[in-house]
Write a protein that holds these residues in place. Sequence first.
Motif, mmCIF file in Angstrom:
data_model
loop_
_atom_site.group_PDB
_atom_site.id
_atom_site.type_symbol
_atom_site.label_atom_id
_atom_site.label_comp_id
_atom_site.label_asym_id
_atom_site.label_seq_id
_atom_site.Cartn_x
_atom_site.Cartn_y
_atom_site.Cartn_z
ATOM 1 N N TRP A 161 0.837 -1.210 0.000
ATOM 2 C CA TRP A 161 0.000 0.000 0.000
ATOM 3 C C TRP A 161 0.869 1.257 0.000
ATOM 4 C CZ3 TRP A 161 -0.702 3.752 3.951
ATOM 5 C CH2 TRP A 161 -1.736 4.663 3.708
ATOM 6 N N ILE A 162 1.957 1.259 0.805
ATOM 7 C CA ILE A 162 2.862 2.418 0.864
ATOM 8 C C ILE A 162 3.545 2.645 -0.481
ATOM 9 C CG2 ILE A 162 5.014 3.268 1.893
ATOM 10 C CD1 ILE A 162 4.171 1.865 4.499
ATOM 11 N N LEU A 163 3.909 1.542 -1.139
ATOM 12 C CA LEU A 163 4.593 1.641 -2.429
ATOM 13 C C LEU A 163 3.631 1.920 -3.588
ATOM 14 C CD1 LEU A 163 7.132 -1.310 -2.057
ATOM 15 C CD2 LEU A 163 7.588 1.138 -1.811
ATOM 16 N N GLY A 164 2.352 1.948 -3.283
ATOM 17 C CA GLY A 164 1.364 2.270 -4.311
ATOM 18 C C GLY A 164 0.996 1.103 -5.205
ATOM 19 N N VAL A 165 1.265 -0.130 -4.748
ATOM 20 C CA VAL A 165 0.902 -1.311 -5.528
ATOM 21 C C VAL A 165 -0.592 -1.562 -5.368
ATOM 22 C CG1 VAL A 165 1.280 -3.787 -5.865
ATOM 23 C CG2 VAL A 165 3.194 -2.290 -5.185
ATOM 24 N N ARG A 166 -1.295 -1.676 -6.477
ATOM 25 C CA ARG A 166 -2.741 -1.870 -6.436
ATOM 26 C C ARG A 166 -3.081 -3.305 -6.018
ATOM 27 N NH1 ARG A 166 -5.762 0.231 -11.701
ATOM 28 N NH2 ARG A 166 -7.502 -0.330 -10.303
ATOM 29 N N SER A 167 -3.956 -3.397 -5.017
ATOM 30 C CA SER A 167 -4.387 -4.714 -4.545
ATOM 31 C C SER A 167 -5.717 -4.571 -3.815
ATOM 32 C CB SER A 167 -3.335 -5.327 -3.610
ATOM 33 O OG SER A 167 -3.126 -4.495 -2.487
ATOM 34 N N ASN A 168 -6.299 -5.684 -3.454
ATOM 35 C CA ASN A 168 -7.579 -5.691 -2.769
ATOM 36 C C ASN A 168 -7.403 -5.240 -1.315
ATOM 37 O OD1 ASN A 168 -10.109 -6.117 -1.788
ATOM 38 N ND2 ASN A 168 -10.191 -8.301 -2.244
ATOM 39 N N ASN A 169 -7.898 -4.042 -0.975
ATOM 40 C CA ASN A 169 -7.728 -3.515 0.373
ATOM 41 C C ASN A 169 -8.533 -4.292 1.412
ATOM 42 O OD1 ASN A 169 -5.983 -1.460 -0.449
ATOM 43 N ND2 ASN A 169 -7.682 -0.104 -0.978
ATOM 44 N N PHE A 170 -9.593 -4.971 0.965
ATOM 45 C CA PHE A 170 -10.409 -5.752 1.890
ATOM 46 C C PHE A 170 -9.591 -6.875 2.522
ATOM 47 C CE2 PHE A 170 -13.690 -9.035 2.783
ATOM 48 C CZ PHE A 170 -14.401 -8.307 3.739
ATOM 49 N N MET A 171 -8.569 -7.334 1.825
ATOM 50 C CA MET A 171 -7.694 -8.388 2.323
ATOM 51 C C MET A 171 -7.022 -7.971 3.631
ATOM 52 S SD MET A 171 -6.354 -11.440 1.833
ATOM 53 C CE MET A 171 -6.601 -11.793 0.085
#
Length: 216
Positions: A161-171
């Motif tokens: 998240w800090i590095l700006g990698v897109r992923s499912n935040n619900f995880m």
Amino acid sequence: MKDFDFYEIIAVLAPGIVLVFGVLLLCPDTTQILDIIKNISLGGTALGLVIVYIIGQYVQFIGHYIEKLFWLFFKGMPSTWIVKKDKLIKGCQYDEIIEHIKKDGFDIHQKDFDFHALHHWLRNNANDNNRKLYIMNSQYGMFRGLVCVWLLLIIAKTTMWILGVRSNNFMFYILVTLLIISLSRMKHFGEYYARELYHKYLIIAKKEHVDKNILS
């Protein structure tokens, strides 16, 4: 290849497998590693187990330090709670256990008392091969490993998240929930194991001390 015992399966292999699949969910590109393993002539399954076992051992190594930090919030592991009445053992059983521990040469109220020595001695005298104790210790080890796994995955998710990698935040919220549940279960089995250990010790100590009195 060696046969894994119950402890190794649920306390070492299980956390190792969960960590591997957690990484695969967070970073789908790592599935290429699995394809490489499958193509190795030694056999993907056997090699996979070895890798997961090694990962599980590292997880338990880290978990050992997390465990120490966790129990600091409760002023020591459950086996040390015997110094206070009704915290671990309640009622007249507490007085009986303390009496027999003193007969065996331990003074738990002494300053700087070595509880590790007492715990080791209790395990030997309470029959550490007892199946119930063994299963509870294995379950405790499993949740200690899972606590470590969820923490590592949370750190990885936060870093992404800090590095700006897109992923499912619900995880992230799922991982935090699983961490809380695992901490709760680890605490439960830690207390349960310590309580059962002292109860088992009391049964054996009563018999041994009665036998000593008869012989004397």
